[in-house]
Design a protein around this motif. Structure first.
Motif, PDB file in Angstrom:
ATOM      1  N   GLU A   1       0.832  -1.194   0.000  1.00  0.00           N
ATOM      2  CA  GLU A   1       0.000   0.000   0.000  1.00  0.00           C
ATOM      3  C   GLU A   1       0.870   1.247   0.000  1.00  0.00           C
ATOM      4  O   GLU A   1       1.961   1.270   0.569  1.00  0.00           O
ATOM      5  N   ALA A   2       0.352   2.286  -0.626  1.00  0.00           N
ATOM      6  CA  ALA A   2       1.100   3.533  -0.746  1.00  0.00           C
ATOM      7  C   ALA A   2       1.006   4.363   0.525  1.00  0.00           C
ATOM      8  O   ALA A   2       0.073   4.231   1.322  1.00  0.00           O
ATOM      9  N   LEU A   3       1.987   5.229   0.711  1.00  0.00           N
ATOM     10  CA  LEU A   3       1.977   6.246   1.753  1.00  0.00           C
ATOM     11  C   LEU A   3       1.836   7.593   1.067  1.00  0.00           C
ATOM     12  O   LEU A   3       2.439   7.836   0.018  1.00  0.00           O
ATOM     13  N   VAL A   4       1.059   8.481   1.660  1.00  0.00           N
ATOM     14  CA  VAL A   4       0.796   9.749   0.988  1.00  0.00           C
ATOM     15  C   VAL A   4       0.575  10.857   2.009  1.00  0.00           C
ATOM     16  O   VAL A   4      -0.022  10.637   3.062  1.00  0.00           O
ATOM     17  N   ASP A   5       1.102  12.037   1.695  1.00  0.00           N
ATOM     18  CA  ASP A   5       0.805  13.258   2.435  1.00  0.00           C
ATOM     19  C   ASP A   5      -0.202  14.016   1.575  1.00  0.00           C
ATOM     20  O   ASP A   5       0.175  14.765   0.671  1.00  0.00           O
ATOM     21  N   GLY A   6      -1.478  13.805   1.837  1.00  0.00           N
ATOM     22  CA  GLY A   6      -2.532  14.238   0.932  1.00  0.00           C
ATOM     23  C   GLY A   6      -2.562  15.733   0.646  1.00  0.00           C
ATOM     24  O   GLY A   6      -2.609  16.151  -0.522  1.00  0.00           O
ATOM     25  N   LYS A   7      -2.528  16.550   1.679  1.00  0.00           N
ATOM     26  CA  LYS A   7      -2.601  18.001   1.472  1.00  0.00           C
ATOM     27  C   LYS A   7      -1.369  18.515   0.740  1.00  0.00           C
ATOM     28  O   LYS A   7      -1.469  19.371  -0.141  1.00  0.00           O
ATOM     29  N   TYR A   8      -0.217  17.996   1.103  1.00  0.00           N
ATOM     30  CA  TYR A   8       1.030  18.398   0.440  1.00  0.00           C
ATOM     31  C   TYR A   8       1.003  18.002  -1.032  1.00  0.00           C
ATOM     32  O   TYR A   8       1.347  18.794  -1.917  1.00  0.00           O
ATOM     33  N   SER A   9       0.555  16.778  -1.303  1.00  0.00           N
ATOM     34  CA  SER A   9       0.521  16.302  -2.676  1.00  0.00           C
ATOM     35  C   SER A   9      -0.453  17.121  -3.513  1.00  0.00           C
ATOM     36  O   SER A   9      -0.167  17.464  -4.670  1.00  0.00           O
ATOM     37  N   SER A  10      -1.615  17.456  -2.949  1.00  0.00           N
ATOM     38  CA  SER A  10      -2.592  18.258  -3.682  1.00  0.00           C
ATOM     39  C   SER A  10      -2.043  19.644  -4.000  1.00  0.00           C
ATOM     40  O   SER A  10      -2.235  20.163  -5.114  1.00  0.00           O
ATOM     41  N   ALA A  11      -1.342  20.238  -3.043  1.00  0.00           N
ATOM     42  CA  ALA A  11      -0.764  21.566  -3.272  1.00  0.00           C
ATOM     43  C   ALA A  11       0.314  21.509  -4.343  1.00  0.00           C
ATOM     44  O   ALA A  11       0.396  22.385  -5.219  1.00  0.00           O
ATOM     45  N   GLU A  12       1.149  20.460  -4.298  1.00  0.00           N
ATOM     46  CA  GLU A  12       2.212  20.341  -5.294  1.00  0.00           C
ATOM     47  C   GLU A  12       1.644  20.067  -6.684  1.00  0.00           C
ATOM     48  O   GLU A  12       2.177  20.530  -7.689  1.00  0.00           O
ATOM     49  N   PHE A  13       0.570  19.310  -6.746  1.00  0.00           N
ATOM     50  CA  PHE A  13      -0.095  19.050  -8.023  1.00  0.00           C
ATOM     51  C   PHE A  13      -0.450  20.372  -8.704  1.00  0.00           C
ATOM     52  O   PHE A  13      -0.144  20.578  -9.889  1.00  0.00           O
ATOM     53  N   ILE A  14      -1.088  21.261  -7.978  1.00  0.00           N
ATOM     54  CA  ILE A  14      -1.496  22.544  -8.556  1.00  0.00           C
ATOM     55  C   ILE A  14      -0.276  23.397  -8.889  1.00  0.00           C
ATOM     56  O   ILE A  14      -0.221  24.034  -9.954  1.00  0.00           O
ATOM     57  N   ASN A  15       0.718  23.400  -8.011  1.00  0.00           N
ATOM     58  CA  ASN A  15       1.939  24.171  -8.286  1.00  0.00           C
ATOM     59  C   ASN A  15       2.636  23.670  -9.550  1.00  0.00           C
ATOM     60  O   ASN A  15       3.087  24.469 -10.382  1.00  0.00           O
ATOM     61  N   PHE A  16       2.737  22.359  -9.690  1.00  0.00           N
ATOM     62  CA  PHE A  16       3.371  21.777 -10.876  1.00  0.00           C
ATOM     63  C   PHE A  16       2.583  22.128 -12.137  1.00  0.00           C
ATOM     64  O   PHE A  16       3.169  22.431 -13.170  1.00  0.00           O
ATOM     65  N   PHE A  17       1.248  22.046 -12.035  1.00  0.00           N
ATOM     66  CA  PHE A  17       0.442  22.386 -13.208  1.00  0.00           C
ATOM     67  C   PHE A  17       0.648  23.831 -13.621  1.00  0.00           C
ATOM     68  O   PHE A  17       0.905  24.128 -14.800  1.00  0.00           O
ATOM     69  N   LYS A  18       0.539  24.747 -12.675  1.00  0.00           N
ATOM     70  CA  LYS A  18       0.642  26.159 -13.022  1.00  0.00           C
ATOM     71  C   LYS A  18       2.018  26.486 -13.603  1.00  0.00           C
ATOM     72  O   LYS A  18       2.125  27.229 -14.585  1.00  0.00           O
ATOM     73  N   GLU A  19       3.071  25.914 -13.033  1.00  0.00           N
ATOM     74  CA  GLU A  19       4.415  26.216 -13.529  1.00  0.00           C
ATOM     75  C   GLU A  19       4.641  25.631 -14.920  1.00  0.00           C
ATOM     76  O   GLU A  19       5.187  26.310 -15.805  1.00  0.00           O
ATOM     77  N   THR A  20       4.237  24.379 -15.134  1.00  0.00           N
ATOM     78  CA  THR A  20       4.460  23.785 -16.468  1.00  0.00           C
ATOM     79  C   THR A  20       3.563  24.438 -17.518  1.00  0.00           C
ATOM     80  O   THR A  20       3.982  24.636 -18.665  1.00  0.00           O
ATOM     81  N   PHE A  21       2.342  24.788 -17.148  1.00  0.00           N
ATOM     82  CA  PHE A  21       1.440  25.452 -18.088  1.00  0.00           C
ATOM     83  C   PHE A  21       1.989  26.818 -18.486  1.00  0.00           C
ATOM     84  O   PHE A  21       2.023  27.166 -19.682  1.00  0.00           O
ATOM     85  N   GLU A  22       2.429  27.577 -17.510  1.00  0.00           N
ATOM     86  CA  GLU A  22       2.990  28.901 -17.809  1.00  0.00           C
ATOM     87  C   GLU A  22       4.258  28.780 -18.649  1.00  0.00           C
ATOM     88  O   GLU A  22       4.482  29.567 -19.567  1.00  0.00           O
ATOM     89  N   ASN A  23       5.084  27.790 -18.346  1.00  0.00           N
ATOM     90  CA  ASN A  23       6.307  27.582 -19.134  1.00  0.00           C
ATOM     91  C   ASN A  23       5.979  27.175 -20.573  1.00  0.00           C
ATOM     92  O   ASN A  23       6.654  27.604 -21.516  1.00  0.00           O
ATOM     93  N   TYR A  24       4.942  26.362 -20.722  1.00  0.00           N
ATOM     94  CA  TYR A  24       4.527  25.958 -22.063  1.00  0.00           C
ATOM     95  C   TYR A  24       4.067  27.173 -22.872  1.00  0.00           C
ATOM     96  O   TYR A  24       4.449  27.340 -24.042  1.00  0.00           O
ATOM     97  N   LEU A  25       3.252  28.021 -22.271  1.00  0.00           N
ATOM     98  CA  LEU A  25       2.774  29.212 -22.965  1.00  0.00           C
ATOM     99  C   LEU A  25       3.929  30.126 -23.340  1.00  0.00           C
ATOM    100  O   LEU A  25       3.958  30.708 -24.437  1.00  0.00           O
ATOM    101  N   GLU A  26       4.904  30.235 -22.443  1.00  0.00           N
ATOM    102  CA  GLU A  26       6.065  31.082 -22.730  1.00  0.00           C
ATOM    103  C   GLU A  26       6.896  30.505 -23.871  1.00  0.00           C
ATOM    104  O   GLU A  26       7.357  31.239 -24.757  1.00  0.00           O
TER     105      GLU A  26
END
Length: 388
Positions: free
Chosen positions: A193-218
């Motif tokens: 079974e996996a171990l997860v820090d749920g709130k941390y992972s959710s925050a990083e998910f959004i941070n990763f999306f915003k950074e890669t999306f902005e980099n793609y547009l640039e």
């Protein structure tokens, strides 16, 4: 040369657990599951299925005799591997009867494995234009009975054939990638079974999306209005909605906001019905969007892939003219034929899974209607068979 997705298919268990029932059994408000995380049902994977059989059952739908001869590369994305040495691609090649000159490897980086395969296939086909590449994302998401992650379990497999001059999507050559060494989700070698820090992972998910999306547009000089739809890896479907809202909340264009939200709703339908597929989740979302048939030739789709630990990538694909002919209702009709199980039945099935062990083991494969099953283990070797 246009390179992209020519065929797609999907498979999951014939059993499911209603999320409302799970919520009540855990003394939770059902709306916390149905609305709060955006899930309706959770696939309950039988002990006669693993990442190999799930992949084989998905790929069987698109690998006919002609494909068996033409496929020259198999890329198997999973974080539910069945062997620390032997690739799941080898088992898959054997079960499907794909020609022995095809090569194959297993790709692991949490839920990012299939996306890594997509990029590898792009390069392979560019060098070998006649190539046809089979890719699978196959996993069983397990966190444990009564754990915080239990409500985001699930499982299944998405299979893809990529080629030149594809019938579904032409994949763009530009992408934006981000890698960080973080501990938001992991599974030590001594755990099933996996171990997860749920709130941390959710925050990083959004941070990763915003950074890669902005980099793609640039990198591309494009704006958000170039996209007809933005779709996401969906460990639970509300996660993707949060990410989408993070980039559209300040838009002045209300019509664009509404359109992106409508297409997102179309893209999360299948994920709501199945739960977390890990490596296959983004591509199940893509399949769901295509099945809505509300796209037209040339529409651009933005895809965000995330694998905890962590890697994220944003890339795009354009809809090919006539794609509607290659997505059929029959492909997903089996979801309406599944059988609901009780919470007690789900718990019994969950506990019956074969764990890493030296002893022989026999699964309950006789009850499994899937074409490919895991019969068990003999002398520490897994026994697979096509029974239907």
């Amino acid at each position: 040369m246009k390179i992209g997705i020519d065929k797609m298919s999907f498979f999951t268990s014939d059993l499911y657990l209603p999320m409302e029932d799970l919520a009540k059994a855990r003394n939770e408000d059902p709306n916390k599951y149905l609305i709060g995380i955006g899930q309706s049902k959770q696939a309950v994977i039988r002990n006669s299925q693993d990442s190999v059989t799930l992949a084989a059952n998905a790929a069987l739908k698109i690998v006919d005799d002609n494909e068996k001869e033409k496929i020259d590369l198999i890329l198997f994305g999973t974080e539910s591997g069945v062997d620390n040495s032997k690739s799941g691609a080898i088992y898959l090649q054997s079960l499907l009867g794909i020609n022995s000159s095809a090569s194959g490897v297993e790709l692991k980086q949490a839920c990012f494995g299939l996306t890594a395969g997509i990029q590898m296939a792009m390069g392979h086909i560019a060098l070998h234009p006649e190539s046809r590449v089979l890719l699978v994302g196959s996993d069983i998401a397990r966190y444990g009975i009564g754990t915080l992650g239990e409500k985001t379990q699930g499982g299944g497999a998405v299979a893809i054939i990529m080629s030149a001059n594809p019938h579904l999507l032409e994949i763009g050559t530009q992408s934006a990638h981000l890698t960080k060494d973080i501990m938001d989700f992991w599974r030590p070698l001594n755990r099933s079974e996996a171990l997860v820090d749920g709130k941390y992972s959710s925050a990083e998910f959004i941070n990763f999306f915003k950074e890669t999306f902005e980099n793609y547009l640039e990198k591309t000089g494009e704006e958000i209005d170039k996209f007809t739809a933005l779709i996401f890896h969906l460990p639970y479907t509300k996660m993707g909605l949060k990410a989408l809202r993070s980039v559209i909340e300040d838009l002045d264009n209300d019509d664009l906001k509404e359109s992106l939200l409508e297409h997102f709703e179309e893209s999360r339908y299948l994920n709501r019905e199945v739960g977390n597929l890990y490596t296959g989740s983004l591509y199940l979302s893509l399949l769901s969007l295509l099945h809505a048939r509300n796209l037209k030739a040339g529409d651009q789709i933005g895809l965000f892939s995330y694998g905890s630990g962590a890697e994220g990538e944003f890339y795009s694909a354009k809809v090919v003219e006539g794609y509607e002919k290659y997505v059929t209702d029959e492909e997903i009709a089996f979801l309406d034929q599944r059988t609901s199980v009780s919470v007690a039945e789900y718990e019994q099935i969950y506990r019956s899974f074969m764990r890493p062990q030296t002893a022989d083991y026999r699964t309950e494969f006789e009850n499994d209607p899937a074409p490919f099953v895991l019969k068990g283990q003999q002398q520490q070797q897994r026994i697979y068979e096509k029974v239907n």
